[in-house]
Design a protein around this motif. Structure first.
Motif, PDB file in Angstrom:
ATOM      1  N   GLN A 175       0.796  -1.233   0.000  1.00  0.00           N
ATOM      2  CA  GLN A 175       0.000   0.000   0.000  1.00  0.00           C
ATOM      3  C   GLN A 175       0.830   1.285   0.000  1.00  0.00           C
ATOM      4  O   GLN A 175       0.300   2.352  -0.241  1.00  0.00           O
TER       5      GLN A 175
ATOM      6  N   SER B 180      -4.383  -7.879   2.301  1.00  0.00           N
ATOM      7  CA  SER B 180      -4.034  -7.197   3.546  1.00  0.00           C
ATOM      8  C   SER B 180      -3.051  -7.966   4.411  1.00  0.00           C
ATOM      9  O   SER B 180      -2.266  -7.381   5.149  1.00  0.00           O
TER      10      SER B 180
ATOM     11  N   LEU C  28      -0.219  -9.578   6.240  1.00  0.00           N
ATOM     12  CA  LEU C  28       1.220  -9.312   6.209  1.00  0.00           C
ATOM     13  C   LEU C  28       1.999 -10.616   6.365  1.00  0.00           C
ATOM     14  O   LEU C  28       1.653 -11.390   7.249  1.00  0.00           O
TER      15      LEU C  28
ATOM     16  N   ASP D   8       8.340  -2.787   7.222  1.00  0.00           N
ATOM     17  CA  ASP D   8       9.274  -3.220   8.263  1.00  0.00           C
ATOM     18  C   ASP D   8       8.571  -4.138   9.272  1.00  0.00           C
ATOM     19  O   ASP D   8       9.094  -5.188   9.652  1.00  0.00           O
ATOM     20  N   GLY D   9       7.350  -3.758   9.672  1.00  0.00           N
ATOM     21  CA  GLY D   9       6.628  -4.567  10.654  1.00  0.00           C
ATOM     22  C   GLY D   9       6.375  -5.975  10.146  1.00  0.00           C
ATOM     23  O   GLY D   9       6.473  -6.955  10.908  1.00  0.00           O
ATOM     24  N   ALA D  10       6.095  -6.096   8.853  1.00  0.00           N
ATOM     25  CA  ALA D  10       5.778  -7.394   8.264  1.00  0.00           C
ATOM     26  C   ALA D  10       6.967  -8.357   8.322  1.00  0.00           C
ATOM     27  O   ALA D  10       6.779  -9.574   8.249  1.00  0.00           O
TER      28      ALA D  10
ATOM     29  N   ARG E 175       7.035 -11.357  10.819  1.00  0.00           N
ATOM     30  CA  ARG E 175       6.182 -12.535  10.619  1.00  0.00           C
ATOM     31  C   ARG E 175       7.015 -13.720  10.128  1.00  0.00           C
ATOM     32  O   ARG E 175       7.953 -13.562   9.351  1.00  0.00           O
TER      33      ARG E 175
ATOM     34  N   ASN F  41       9.706   2.329   6.814  1.00  0.00           N
ATOM     35  CA  ASN F  41       9.285   3.710   7.126  1.00  0.00           C
ATOM     36  C   ASN F  41       9.285   3.957   8.635  1.00  0.00           C
ATOM     37  O   ASN F  41       8.646   4.877   9.129  1.00  0.00           O
TER      38      ASN F  41
ATOM     39  N   PHE G 263       8.002   2.797  11.253  1.00  0.00           N
ATOM     40  CA  PHE G 263       6.882   2.489  12.147  1.00  0.00           C
ATOM     41  C   PHE G 263       6.000   1.405  11.529  1.00  0.00           C
ATOM     42  O   PHE G 263       5.683   1.467  10.341  1.00  0.00           O
ATOM     43  N   ALA G 264       5.631   0.429  12.357  1.00  0.00           N
ATOM     44  CA  ALA G 264       4.614  -0.550  11.967  1.00  0.00           C
ATOM     45  C   ALA G 264       3.359  -0.114  12.714  1.00  0.00           C
ATOM     46  O   ALA G 264       3.224  -0.370  13.911  1.00  0.00           O
TER      47      ALA G 264
ATOM     48  N   ARG H 229       7.515   7.283   7.407  1.00  0.00           N
ATOM     49  CA  ARG H 229       6.136   7.360   6.886  1.00  0.00           C
ATOM     50  C   ARG H 229       5.648   8.795   7.054  1.00  0.00           C
ATOM     51  O   ARG H 229       5.618   9.331   8.160  1.00  0.00           O
TER      52      ARG H 229
ATOM     53  N   HIS I 193      -0.886   5.966   9.619  1.00  0.00           N
ATOM     54  CA  HIS I 193      -1.038   4.646   8.983  1.00  0.00           C
ATOM     55  C   HIS I 193      -2.078   4.709   7.867  1.00  0.00           C
ATOM     56  O   HIS I 193      -1.904   4.162   6.792  1.00  0.00           O
TER      57      HIS I 193
HETATM   58  C1  LIG Z   1      -1.071 -10.936   9.521  1.00  0.00           C
HETATM   59  C2  LIG Z   1      -1.517  -9.510   9.812  1.00  0.00           C
HETATM   60  N1  LIG Z   1      -1.490  -9.045  11.083  1.00  0.00           N
HETATM   61  C3  LIG Z   1      -1.900  -7.787  11.365  1.00  0.00           C
HETATM   62  C4  LIG Z   1      -2.365  -6.961  10.359  1.00  0.00           C
HETATM   63  C5  LIG Z   1      -2.870  -5.539  10.668  1.00  0.00           C
HETATM   64  N2  LIG Z   1      -1.945  -4.536  10.156  1.00  0.00           N
HETATM   65  C6  LIG Z   1      -2.171  -3.910   8.984  1.00  0.00           C
HETATM   66  S1  LIG Z   1      -0.955  -2.843   8.558  1.00  0.00           S
HETATM   67  C7  LIG Z   1      -0.109  -3.155   9.987  1.00  0.00           C
HETATM   68  C8  LIG Z   1       1.206  -2.481  10.254  1.00  0.00           C
HETATM   69  C9  LIG Z   1       2.160  -2.787   9.144  1.00  0.00           C
HETATM   70  O1  LIG Z   1       3.401  -2.199   9.380  1.00  0.00           O
HETATM   71  P1  LIG Z   1       4.548  -2.308   8.304  1.00  0.00           P
HETATM   72  O2  LIG Z   1       4.726  -3.708   7.829  1.00  0.00           O
HETATM   73  O3  LIG Z   1       5.734  -1.656   8.907  1.00  0.00           O
HETATM   74  O4  LIG Z   1       4.014  -1.472   7.064  1.00  0.00           O
HETATM   75  P2  LIG Z   1       3.551   0.065   7.009  1.00  0.00           P
HETATM   76  O5  LIG Z   1       2.043   0.033   7.132  1.00  0.00           O
HETATM   77  O6  LIG Z   1       4.237   0.788   8.125  1.00  0.00           O
HETATM   78  O7  LIG Z   1       3.994   0.574   5.699  1.00  0.00           O
HETATM   79  C10 LIG Z   1      -0.772  -4.115  10.751  1.00  0.00           C
HETATM   80  C11 LIG Z   1      -0.283  -4.635  12.053  1.00  0.00           C
HETATM   81  C12 LIG Z   1      -2.370  -7.489   9.024  1.00  0.00           C
HETATM   82  N3  LIG Z   1      -2.768  -6.770   7.986  1.00  0.00           N
HETATM   83  N4  LIG Z   1      -1.927  -8.762   8.795  1.00  0.00           N
END
Ligand SMILES: Cc1ncc(C[n+]2csc(CCOP(=O)(O)OP(=O)(O)O)c2C)c(N)n1
Length: 349
Positions: free
Chosen positions: A83, A132, A134, A163-165, A168, A192, A194-195, A257, A261
């Motif tokens: 996204q 959606s 991650l 980064d948050g992804a 996983r 960016n 921040f997750a 970012r 969000h």
């Molecule tokens: C498996 C899973 N867990 C939780 C979520 C909810 N969620 C959507 S975006 C997000 C944060 C993502 O952070 P990052 O990967 O850093 O990407 P950013 O949105 O910062 O670009 C979360 C926890 C999801 N979409 N999929």
């Protein structure tokens, strides 16, 4: 201490030319970044006008990171962006009016009113629409790369995640499998910082995300994601190395970012000083300054011309998207389930 290599900044015009970018490319990168930001800014206005169902996400601050990699893809390569990567769609040639139609859930949008408004891609351009979950696009890219290997094709897949992804397990499984098989895939992490509201230091214990590549047997590179030329140079090298049988690379593109969000989030958890410091590194402003300093003839008039052209293109795209009808409710179930006869996988024949 970081293990990953740190990419060099854009450098001089000679260095940039040696990296494969000529004058036309350099101005085009600028135009593509302006177009990307212009699409998202206008999308945000459409949202405030109540014309965009659901929520609204942007990749503000990520324009150089997304355009730089998108521009490095070969014509037969495949990308699975997320996204924050509108610039990948734009660099690949996605028509802006169809993006506006997608935002508004119209019949000419890529998903014809179904699913989230940024869960989109033009499959004809070799892009795979995101879901959606991650980091679902990363194993998908690895699957594409495995298919290219099995078919003996000289094609490369690029898979994006945030980064948050990367916390996983499926992200790690994908990198491990790709490393073991030396698959033609490039992993891009849009870091960016921040997750959602979780900062980097609560996401991973290594110095850099790119350090993790070492554990999977390939190179990790940290790149300033606000420097479009540096991003292009590293992405191009990684893609061509993968094409030549050199296996995967992990590119960590560092930005901040630029917005919450999504539109519902004011990002008040981002420290003011950090926000202000990165605000001074706006990728478009930085690149405009670089062009004016290094590219002979790129003066205020040349800049104004590019901006005017982008403005006109977007005004036209908005008009065309507004004229696109709402999807016919009778088509609601179209494309939701596949018919076995439409599939050509061996077990469906
Ligand atoms: C498996 C899973 N867990 C939780 C979520 C909810 N969620 C959507 S975006 C997000 C944060 C993502 O952070 P990052 O990967 O850093 O990407 P950013 O949105 O910062 O670009 C979360 C926890 C999801 N979409 N999929």
């Amino acid at each position: 201490m970081a293990i990953a290599r740190e990419a060099a900044p854009a450098g001089s015009l000679e260095e940039v030319r040696a990296g494969g970018l000529d004058r036309v490319d350099l101005v085009e990168l600028y135009r593509l970044m302006l177009l990307t930001r212009g699409i998202e800014e206008r999308g945000h206005i459409l949202f405030r006008q109540g014309k965009v169902p659901g929520s609204f996400y942007t990749g503000r601050g990520n324009e150089a990171a997304a355009v730089g990699v998108g521009y490095a893809l070969g014509s037969d390569d495949v990308g699975a962006p997320i996204q924050r990567d509108m610039g990948v769609h734009v660099a690949r040639g996605t028509e802006p009016w169809r993006i506006f139609a997608q935002y508004m859930g119209r019949a000419d949008g890529f998903t014809r009113g179904r699913d989230g408004n940024v869960h989109m891609a033009d499959l004809q351009l070799g892009l795979i629409p995101m879901v959606s979950h991650l980091p679902a696009m990363v194993p998908v890219a690895v699957g594409c790369a495995l298919a290219f290997r099995i078919r003996g094709q000289q094609r490369v897949a690029v898979g994006w995640s945030g980064d948050g992804a990367t916390s996983r397990s499926d992200w790690h499984e994908a990198l491990n499998f790709a490393g073991v098989r030396r698959l033609p895939v490039v992993f891009v992490v849009d870091n960016n910082q921040f997750a959602y509201s979780t900062p980097n230091h609560l996401e991973f214990a290594t110095a850099r995300i790119a350090d993790r590549a070492h554990a999977y047997g390939f190179e990790g590179v940290v790149v300033d994601g606000t420097d479009v030329v540096s991003v292009f140079r590293e992405a191009h090298a990684a893609i061509e190395r993968a094409r030549g049988g050199g296996g995967p690379t992990l590119l960590e593109l560092v930005t901040l970012r630029g917005e919450g969000h999504a539109v519902h989030d004011d990002a008040s958890y981002v420290p003011r000083a950090l926000h202000d410091a990165w605000g001074r590194l706006d990728p478009i402003e930085r690149y405009r300054a670089w062009l004016k300093e290094h590219l002979a003839g790129f003066d205020d008039d040349a800049d104004a011309q590019v901006r005017e052209d982008v403005k006109a293109l977007l005004a036209d795209a908005l008009r065309r998207a507004e004229a696109s009808p709402q999807p016919d409710p009778a088509t609601l179930m179209d494309g939701v389930y596949a018919d076995p006869e439409d599939l050509d996988t061996p077990h469906h024949r």
